[in-house]
Design an enzyme around this catalytic site. Structure first.
Site, mmCIF file in Angstrom:
data_model
loop_
_atom_site.group_PDB
_atom_site.id
_atom_site.type_symbol
_atom_site.label_atom_id
_atom_site.label_comp_id
_atom_site.label_asym_id
_atom_site.label_seq_id
_atom_site.Cartn_x
_atom_site.Cartn_y
_atom_site.Cartn_z
ATOM 1 N N MET A 151 0.830 -1.214 0.000
ATOM 2 C CA MET A 151 0.000 0.000 0.000
ATOM 3 C C MET A 151 0.854 1.249 0.000
ATOM 4 O O MET A 151 1.607 1.507 0.956
ATOM 5 C CB MET A 151 -0.942 -0.005 1.212
ATOM 6 C CG MET A 151 -2.149 -0.906 1.001
ATOM 7 S SD MET A 151 -3.213 -0.959 2.441
ATOM 8 C CE MET A 151 -2.244 -1.982 3.537
ATOM 9 N N THR A 152 0.731 2.024 -1.078
ATOM 10 C CA THR A 152 1.490 3.266 -1.221
ATOM 11 C C THR A 152 1.129 4.230 -0.105
ATOM 12 O O THR A 152 -0.046 4.413 0.209
ATOM 13 C CB THR A 152 1.181 3.884 -2.603
ATOM 14 O OG1 THR A 152 1.779 3.034 -3.576
ATOM 15 C CG2 THR A 152 1.742 5.281 -2.730
ATOM 16 N N GLN A 164 8.150 -4.152 -2.800
ATOM 17 C CA GLN A 164 7.470 -4.248 -4.096
ATOM 18 C C GLN A 164 8.164 -3.312 -5.089
ATOM 19 O O GLN A 164 8.064 -2.083 -4.987
ATOM 20 C CB GLN A 164 5.986 -3.866 -3.992
ATOM 21 C CG GLN A 164 5.265 -4.146 -5.323
ATOM 22 C CD GLN A 164 3.832 -3.652 -5.378
ATOM 23 O OE1 GLN A 164 3.548 -2.506 -5.029
ATOM 24 N NE2 GLN A 164 2.914 -4.492 -5.822
ATOM 25 N N HIS A 188 5.702 -5.552 -9.062
ATOM 26 C CA HIS A 188 4.363 -5.063 -9.397
ATOM 27 C C HIS A 188 4.141 -5.287 -10.889
ATOM 28 O O HIS A 188 4.607 -4.518 -11.713
ATOM 29 C CB HIS A 188 4.225 -3.582 -9.043
ATOM 30 C CG HIS A 188 2.782 -3.146 -8.947
ATOM 31 N ND1 HIS A 188 1.773 -3.768 -9.652
ATOM 32 C CD2 HIS A 188 2.179 -2.175 -8.206
ATOM 33 C CE1 HIS A 188 0.623 -3.191 -9.353
ATOM 34 N NE2 HIS A 188 0.835 -2.235 -8.485
ATOM 35 N N TYR A 224 0.554 -0.891 -14.924
ATOM 36 C CA TYR A 224 1.903 -0.319 -14.817
ATOM 37 C C TYR A 224 2.844 -1.012 -15.814
ATOM 38 O O TYR A 224 2.404 -1.822 -16.635
ATOM 39 C CB TYR A 224 2.405 -0.428 -13.372
ATOM 40 C CG TYR A 224 1.578 0.417 -12.414
ATOM 41 C CD1 TYR A 224 1.546 1.807 -12.549
ATOM 42 C CD2 TYR A 224 0.815 -0.152 -11.399
ATOM 43 C CE1 TYR A 224 0.787 2.601 -11.692
ATOM 44 C CE2 TYR A 224 0.051 0.641 -10.535
ATOM 45 C CZ TYR A 224 0.039 2.005 -10.686
ATOM 46 O OH TYR A 224 -0.711 2.789 -9.845
HETATM 47 C C1 LIG Z 1 -4.015 3.223 0.237
HETATM 48 C C2 LIG Z 1 -3.743 2.077 -0.702
HETATM 49 C C3 LIG Z 1 -2.564 2.061 -1.434
HETATM 50 C C4 LIG Z 1 -2.279 0.984 -2.303
HETATM 51 N N1 LIG Z 1 -1.069 0.934 -2.955
HETATM 52 C C5 LIG Z 1 -0.728 -0.171 -3.666
HETATM 53 C C6 LIG Z 1 0.606 -0.341 -4.165
HETATM 54 O O1 LIG Z 1 1.516 0.478 -3.951
HETATM 55 N N2 LIG Z 1 0.864 -1.458 -4.902
HETATM 56 C C7 LIG Z 1 -0.099 -2.405 -5.142
HETATM 57 O O2 LIG Z 1 0.193 -3.406 -5.810
HETATM 58 N N3 LIG Z 1 -1.344 -2.285 -4.639
HETATM 59 C C8 LIG Z 1 -1.674 -1.210 -3.891
HETATM 60 N N4 LIG Z 1 -2.919 -1.141 -3.292
HETATM 61 C C9 LIG Z 1 -3.862 -2.278 -3.413
HETATM 62 C C10 LIG Z 1 -3.744 -3.214 -2.197
HETATM 63 O O3 LIG Z 1 -2.482 -3.887 -2.175
HETATM 64 C C11 LIG Z 1 -4.844 -4.307 -2.193
HETATM 65 O O4 LIG Z 1 -4.672 -5.127 -3.328
HETATM 66 C C12 LIG Z 1 -6.244 -3.713 -2.205
HETATM 67 O O5 LIG Z 1 -6.360 -2.708 -1.202
HETATM 68 C C13 LIG Z 1 -7.319 -4.781 -1.957
HETATM 69 O O6 LIG Z 1 -7.156 -5.371 -0.698
HETATM 70 P P1 LIG Z 1 -8.168 -4.984 0.535
HETATM 71 O O7 LIG Z 1 -9.551 -5.159 0.005
HETATM 72 O O8 LIG Z 1 -7.799 -5.941 1.623
HETATM 73 O O9 LIG Z 1 -7.890 -3.555 0.889
HETATM 74 C C14 LIG Z 1 -3.228 -0.068 -2.444
HETATM 75 C C15 LIG Z 1 -4.410 -0.034 -1.695
HETATM 76 C C16 LIG Z 1 -4.668 1.016 -0.812
HETATM 77 C C17 LIG Z 1 -5.931 0.990 0.018
#
Ligand SMILES: Cc1cc2nc3c(=O)[nH]c(=O)nc-3n(C[C@H](O)[C@H](O)[C@H](O)COP(=O)(O)O)c2cc1C
Length: 380
Positions: free
Chosen positions: A28-29, A104, A184, A189
């Site tokens: 999560m970014t 990542q 990733h 991307y």
């Molecule tokens: C704030 C935020 C930032 C995210 N940043 C990334 C990221 O940098 N790389 C990535 O592959 N997915 C990113 N995601 C997606 C999450 O890894 C995850 O796949 C998605 O939130 C679904 O899972 P959840 O329903 O448990 O939240 C991000 C999600 C959130 C909420």
């Protein structure tokens, strides 16, 4: 302590990576690393999840050393002595808490400029100069107008430079003490943009049919595996959906998915991270099997599911009103692990809502509902 959901708490070893359980913090970014340097607060943030019992942390996307890798200076990088010293400290702290952590590796490719203003002199890395067909997306019209101007396709030199940057990042990750590498390869991307026909229309050796379009990520994985040796696992995130179009697909059938993932598994991927809004969505008509389930069945590699674990609303839906109520679907996750559908479960938002999520799950205590303004704004 009651041991609820025991299958989720079974250990798993992948190459040299010994995981205490199946719970993974999804990447999560955070954009909380000024000048790209992860500081002590970043170390504390990930260490809290390790202390909370999470088996593996996958960091936020981390920039590889290439000029158009990531368009936000607060996203951490995996190069430069200052940033690498920061990561070393993060890894040491997570390890001291008994956790495991992998970075990542991220190059945004066609989506350069989506997170911030970019220098027009820097060339975005796009296989065919295309952003991709505009579909169901949450990007602003202003950005889309800017981004859909076509740019010069990647040259052979660009391709070689980016592969070298991935390899260098992987070497730095090993030197910093990380427990593996995550790539990733989803969401539109760079790696995904080679596989997706909407962004790759090349007619040279980097484009063509699905297998030919998979060549670039295969070369990246092959080069990383050669550089890091056999010890550490490589995780690979893939998705059907793209940020450019949530309805886009790279594979219409299981056979097509097998072409992409089979080539990546042969190149050295150990774990497929099947990015999805819901972990339990059937991936193809005619079967209930999830995307992570297909990844495992088609390749024999390990697989990881993600999406709306413990929550009644997907990430995309919760972006609209900011909240997601708790839903008890943990038993379903456990059943799928027991049946061998997938091996690991990645959890995103609930790891923001509760840093001790794994302990909460183990005790059977109530989950914390996700509230975007509280939990995402600070990404504590
Ligand atoms: C704030 C935020 C930032 C995210 N940043 C990334 C990221 O940098 N790389 C990535 O592959 N997915 C990113 N995601 C997606 C999450 O890894 C995850 O796949 C998605 O939130 C679904 O899972 P959840 O329903 O448990 O939240 C991000 C999600 C959130 C909420």
């Amino acid at each position: 302590m009651n041991d609820h959901h025991s299958a989720i708490f079974e250990p798993l070893t992948i190459r040299s990576l010994e995981l205490a359980n199946r719970i993974v913090m999804s990447p999560m970014t955070r954009s909380s690393s000024p000048a790209g340097i992860p500081g002590p607060d970043v170390a504390r943030y990930y260490t809290r999840r390790a202390q909370g019992g999470t088996g593996l942390v996958v960091t936020e996307g981390v920039a590889i050393d290439h000029p158009s890798a990531v368009d936000n200076a607060r996203v951490p990088r995996l190069y430069g002595d200052d940033a690498l010293a920061g990561w070393h400290a993060v890894v040491d702290e997570v390890h001291a808490a008994g956790g495991k952590i992998i970075p990542q590796l991220w190059h945004v490719g066609p989506l350069w400029g989506a997170m911030g203003k970019v220098d027009p002199a820097i060339k975005p890395m796009r296989p065919s100069g295309l952003w991709g067909p505009v579909g169901t997306t949450s990007y602003s019209n202003e950005y889309i107008t800017r981004a859909t101007q076509s740019t010069a396709p990647m040259s052979e030199e660009d391709i070689a430079d980016v592969i070298a940057a991935y390899v260098q990042a992987a070497r730095h990750a090993v030197a910093a003490g990380f427990d593996g590498i995550a790539l990733h390869g989803g969401h539109g991307y760079l790696l995904d943009s080679f596989v997706w026909h909407g962004t790759n229309t090349r007619d040279d050796a980097w484009g063509g049919d699905l297998l030919a379009r998979t060549r670039f990520p295969v070369e990246v994985v092959t080069a990383i595996r050669a550089a890091i040796g056999d010890d550490l696992p490589i995780f690979y995130r893939f998705s059907q959906h793209k940020q450019q179009d949530y309805t886009a697909r790279i594979a219409e059938t299981p056979d097509e998915l097998g072409i992409v993932l089979g080539a990546l598994a042969n190149a050295g991927v150990d774990v497929f991270d099947a990015s999805n809004r819901r972990f339990d969505s059937p991936a193809f008509d005619g079967s209930d099997l999830s995307l992570a389930g297909w990844a495992k069945r088609l390749t024999g590699a390990h697989s990881m599911a993600v999406g709306s674990v413990g929550l009644g609303k997907s990430l995309r839906d919760s972006r609209i009103d900011g909240a997601a109520p708790v839903v008890d679907n943990i038993g379903d996750v456990e059943g799928r692990i027991i049946s061998g559908e997938f091996d690991l479960i990645a959890i995103g938002r609930l790891h923001l809502a509760d840093s001790a999520l794994a302990t909460t799950l183990r005790s059977g205590a109530a989950l914390t509902p996700f509230n975007r303004s509280v939990h995402e704004a600070s990404l504590r």
